[in-house]
Every structure is written in structure tokens, then in C-alpha cells.
Design an enzyme around this catalytic site. Structure first.
Site, PDB file in Angstrom:
ATOM      1  N   ASN A  43       0.831  -1.204   0.000  1.00  0.00           N
ATOM      2  CA  ASN A  43       0.000   0.000   0.000  1.00  0.00           C
ATOM      3  C   ASN A  43       0.869   1.259   0.000  1.00  0.00           C
ATOM      4  O   ASN A  43       0.617   2.218  -0.742  1.00  0.00           O
ATOM      5  CB  ASN A  43      -0.908   0.042   1.232  1.00  0.00           C
ATOM      6  CG  ASN A  43      -1.938  -1.059   1.255  1.00  0.00           C
ATOM      7  OD1 ASN A  43      -2.226  -1.695   0.246  1.00  0.00           O
ATOM      8  ND2 ASN A  43      -2.508  -1.299   2.424  1.00  0.00           N
ATOM      9  N   THR A 264      -9.654   1.963   5.108  1.00  0.00           N
ATOM     10  CA  THR A 264      -8.603   0.957   4.940  1.00  0.00           C
ATOM     11  C   THR A 264      -7.436   1.552   4.151  1.00  0.00           C
ATOM     12  O   THR A 264      -7.623   2.076   3.057  1.00  0.00           O
ATOM     13  CB  THR A 264      -9.134  -0.270   4.186  1.00  0.00           C
ATOM     14  OG1 THR A 264     -10.293  -0.767   4.846  1.00  0.00           O
ATOM     15  CG2 THR A 264      -8.081  -1.370   4.133  1.00  0.00           C
ATOM     16  N   ASP A 268      -1.449   4.117   5.503  1.00  0.00           N
ATOM     17  CA  ASP A 268      -0.432   3.766   4.516  1.00  0.00           C
ATOM     18  C   ASP A 268      -0.322   4.847   3.450  1.00  0.00           C
ATOM     19  O   ASP A 268       0.769   5.165   2.974  1.00  0.00           O
ATOM     20  CB  ASP A 268      -0.770   2.424   3.864  1.00  0.00           C
ATOM     21  CG  ASP A 268      -0.791   1.278   4.864  1.00  0.00           C
ATOM     22  OD1 ASP A 268      -0.070   1.370   5.871  1.00  0.00           O
ATOM     23  OD2 ASP A 268      -1.530   0.309   4.634  1.00  0.00           O
ATOM     24  N   SER A 300      -7.592   9.310  -0.203  1.00  0.00           N
ATOM     25  CA  SER A 300      -7.608   7.839  -0.303  1.00  0.00           C
ATOM     26  C   SER A 300      -8.841   7.232   0.352  1.00  0.00           C
ATOM     27  O   SER A 300      -9.239   6.116   0.007  1.00  0.00           O
ATOM     28  CB  SER A 300      -6.344   7.244   0.321  1.00  0.00           C
ATOM     29  OG  SER A 300      -6.407   7.244   1.743  1.00  0.00           O
TER      30      SER A 300
END
Length: 313
Positions: A43, A264, A268, A300
Site C-alpha cells: 500500500n 482501509t 499507509d 484515499s
């Protein structure tokens, strides 16, 4: 040193269930299912590449469909892949995402547990002098320690994302770390592990800056700590003797608003894009890098998935 980010870490095949509410013991829920690429290392490598930096990804893969997927995706995104062949399946993750975008994750390490220090350091040495080296804690601790030590000895900036929070981080890792990027849960775990403070993670965002700064200095005396706080943005603590060009040694950076559908991989996204910015424009004020990464991470969360949800800049 080139403007390259080298990410050493995990690749997982993510199995994702989207449900109205996260499961509790004894519950059977209806939900939708999908699968895709993930793993903190991958990621972050995708985030670094899609946010503008030349990127190297060092990992371990099995001899299976997941490994073929990792190679194909790296090729598509232009990521230079160095993958050790492991006698184990490629790593996996089971992810549950509720209607608010909150997630619960279970990891099966698989091949990630076979990434050894010698392979990782050899790969870094052959990567044309990366300016930033980024590691996490989903691969063996001795490998993470070796990678951070290699970065420090080579003059690269060593960045550690101390995730997941259930891994103890020894002092030897922190001594080689230039920038530490925990979220509030990981920060609280680090404070407890090193006997600095016992604090509930949900209290971290509301603590006063002076106390947070003092704890960050106790944790990483000579490096920079960036605590990511989700929708509250992040808190930055620089060494008192080196404020990286900023007006003060401790400050907060707010997060922009976002239409959140899935958190999720948001952490990252932050770590990968922060390293990208640091590698591409190393002379810019540190606050500029944090603002870039905070905005990138917010974007994101507006798409479903982990690696494939990383925005392109």
C-alpha cells in the site's frame, strides 16, 4: 542520493467484506465480498509511486496467484520490485468494513514472515541510492532493524511506520529512525512499551501539545514524530534543536474534509505520500510535506480498497 523511495514490507491479498456493522462474537452477518491487493508495505509503495516518487518495493512472495498479482501490479504502476521467493503462501488479510468506513483486519503473514535481512539489504544496495527508506512491522523485526540501520549508514532518511500496534518496537529500531509515523493507537502502544506513559488511544487527539511533544521527545529524542489522528489531521514533533525550518518544534496540521467511504489503508497513504514528498523535495519545510501527505490520505478514503484506492497525483 536519488529522489527514490524504497519501501521494505508486506504484500497481502486482501479479502474484504462490507457490512452494515462490524461483526461481534457469535454474529452471522450478510455483506458483500471483494478481493484485491494490499499489505502495509505494498500500500505504501503504491502511494509513494502514485504521489510522484520513483519507488522500489522489497518484499517476499510465495509461488502462487498472489505473487503473480503483485508482480503484475508493480509492473503496471512502474514500481521496481525485489521479491524473495518464499516456501509459504503469499500473505493474506481478512478485512471487514462497516457503513461508516471503519475497519477491522486479520492478517495471515505467510511469505511476509520469510523476508530476511540479507535479502532486503542487498536489494536496497542495488536500488541506486534511495533518498528515503520506509519500513513497517508486518515483516520480521530483525529485517526491519537491518533495513533502518542500512538507511542510517547509507545517508538515507529512515522512516518507520510502527504498525500494526500489537508489535513491540525495541529501542534499537527507534535509534535508527529519522521519522516515526504512528497513529494514536500505535503511539499509545509505544508509550506503554517504553514506560513513558499509560494513555488510552482515544485520548491522544485531545491532549495538549506540550504533553504530546514531551512524550514524542522521550520516545524519539533525535528524530521527528508525526502522529496521524484521522479526521483530526496530525500532530508533528521535531527535535527541539532542529525544527526542520518550521517556526516551532511542535504543531498540528488539520485534515481536509473528505467524503469517507473506506478508511482501509489511509495510514499507509499518509506514510507513502509523506516519503514521496520528502524524496522529491527534500529542502522544503517539513510542514509542507505533512500537509501534502494529509491531503493525500484524505483523498484515499473516498474510494473503496487499499492499494488500488491510492490516488494518482
Amino acid at each position: 542520493m536519488t529522489g527514490t523511495v524504497a519501501v521494505v514490507g508486506s504484500f497481502n491479498v486482501d479479502h474484504v467484506w462490507r457490512v452494515d456493522a462490524l461483526p461481534v462474537p457469535g454474529a452471522t452477518l450478510a455483506g458483500s465480498y471483494s478481493t484485491g491487493p494490499g499489505g502495509k508495505g505494498f500500500n505504501q509503495a503504491v502511494a509513494a509511486r502514485r504521489s510522484g516518487a520513483a519507488t522500489v518495493f522489497v518484499c517476499a512472495l510465495g509461488n502462487d496467484a498472489g505473487a503473480h498479482q503483485a508482480r503484475a501490479l508493480c509492473d503496471t504502476d512502474g514500481i521496481e520490485l525485489h521479491a524473495a521467493r518464499a516456501d509459504a503462501p503469499t500473505g493474506t488479510a481478512g478485512i471487514y468494513v462497516d457503513a461508516k468506513g471503519t475497519n477491522t483486519i486479520v492478517i495471515g503473514a505467510g511469505a511476509n514472515a520469510a523476508l530476511d535481512p540479507a535479502f532486503a539489504c542487498k536489494a536496497l544496495a542495488g536500488a541506486d541510492g534511495p533518498r528515503v527508506v520506509l519500513a513497517q512491522l508486518e515483516t520480521p523485526m530483525e529485517t526491519v532493524a537491518a533495513v533502518l540501520a542500512w538507511a542510517m549508514a547509507s545517508g538515507a532518511l529512515a522512516v518507520l511506520n510502527p504498525a500494526p500496534a500489537n508489535a513491540d518496537v525495541p529501542v534499537r529500531l527507534l535509534e535508527c529512525t529519522g521519522v516515526l509515523t504512528p497513529n494514536e493507537t500505535e503511539f499509545a502502544a509505544l508509550l506503554a512499551t517504553h514506560g513513558i506513559a499509560d494513555i488510552a488511544p482515544d485520548r491522544v487527539p485531545a491532549l495538549d501539545d506540550a504533553r504530546l511533544h514531551a512524550w514524542c521527545r522521550a520516545l524519539l529524542p533525535r528524530g521527528t514524530v508525526v502522529i496521524t489522528l484521522g479526521a483530526a489531521g496530525c500532530f508533528v514533533s521535531h527535535p527541539d534543536t532542529d525544527a526542520k525550518g518550521d517556526a516551532c518544534a511542535a504543531y498540528r496540521v488539520p485534515a481536509p474534509s473528505a467524503r469517507v467511504v473506506d478508511t482501509t489503508g489511509a495510514g499507509d497513504a499518509f506514510s507513502g505520500s509523506l516519503c514521496s514528498s520528502l524524496a522529491r523535495t527534500p529542502v522544503a519545510p517539513f510542514r509542507t510535506h505533512v500537509e501534502f501527505a494529509t491531503a493525500y490520505a484524505a483523498r484515499s478514503t473516498e474510494a473503496f480498497g487499499a492499494a488500488l484506492a491510492m490516488p494518482r497525483t
